[in-house]
Design an enzyme around this catalytic site. Sequence first.
Site, PDB file in Angstrom:
ATOM      1  N   ILE A  95      41.326  39.807  35.440  1.00  0.00           N
ATOM      2  CA  ILE A  95      40.836  40.983  36.157  1.00  0.00           C
ATOM      3  C   ILE A  95      41.382  42.237  35.484  1.00  0.00           C
ATOM      4  CG2 ILE A  95      40.795  42.182  38.378  1.00  0.00           C
ATOM      5  CD1 ILE A  95      41.295  39.426  39.683  1.00  0.00           C
ATOM      6  N   CYS A  96      40.494  43.190  35.278  1.00  0.00           N
ATOM      7  CA  CYS A  96      40.875  44.435  34.620  1.00  0.00           C
ATOM      8  C   CYS A  96      41.459  45.415  35.633  1.00  0.00           C
ATOM      9  CB  CYS A  96      39.654  45.048  33.933  1.00  0.00           C
ATOM     10  SG  CYS A  96      40.000  46.620  33.127  1.00  0.00           S
TER      11      CYS A  96
END
Length: 237
Positions: free
Chosen positions: A86-87
């Site tokens: 996840i960014c």
Amino acid sequence: MAEKACIKRLQKEYRALCKEPVSHVVARPSPNDILEWHYVLEGSEGTPFAGGFYYGKIKFPPEYPYKPPGITMTTPNGRFMTQKKICLSMSDFHPESWNPMWSVSSILTGLLSFMMDTSPTTGSVNTTVIEKQRLAKSSLAFNCKTPAFRKLFPEYVEKYNQQQLAEQATTQLTTPESPQKSDTKVESEKTIDPTKGDSEGGLKERKKNNKQGLPAWIILLLVSVFGVVMALPLLQL
């Protein structure tokens, strides 16, 4: 091999989490690898994620806290892809924005907050509110199928078992109602049918009585009158 500073820092953060738990967040290191942490985020009330339990992992580099961790989510949630990094500004997607003062609790609090948002990012997905609610409802059952989750979070497994028992009890209480309703309907029909039958029978009986001859006293009266009339000529003689 994790550096001593990394190990000491993670051990310290775990003790802090145990002493002062973060609301809606539970996190524990793997028994075999302190660099791998497992977490559960509880969906906030008033959001499509309410009632959901979202399991995932944080993988810390040996250089932590000077380098950021990677974050993934295992539970289908409708916000992030599963098993994909996840960014976040607090993840290894953005090492330039990482702050060594951030901790596991601040990382997960930020992740939970970002989960409630709708901003697109690398690793996010776009789903409807109904889909998110459906996934929230089935999240605990999904998690309990994962061996690592069952081992690290027994309290959630117990919670799931209690939910199952409650659902079974509810089903057992509601199931007998249908036959009772059917029986009531049948009894009602039975109550109506005899009345209908009596009504029809009474009508037939009245018709039958109407077809019968004159009453006996009328017949006797007629016979007496007839006898008197026949005797008049004899009396005149």
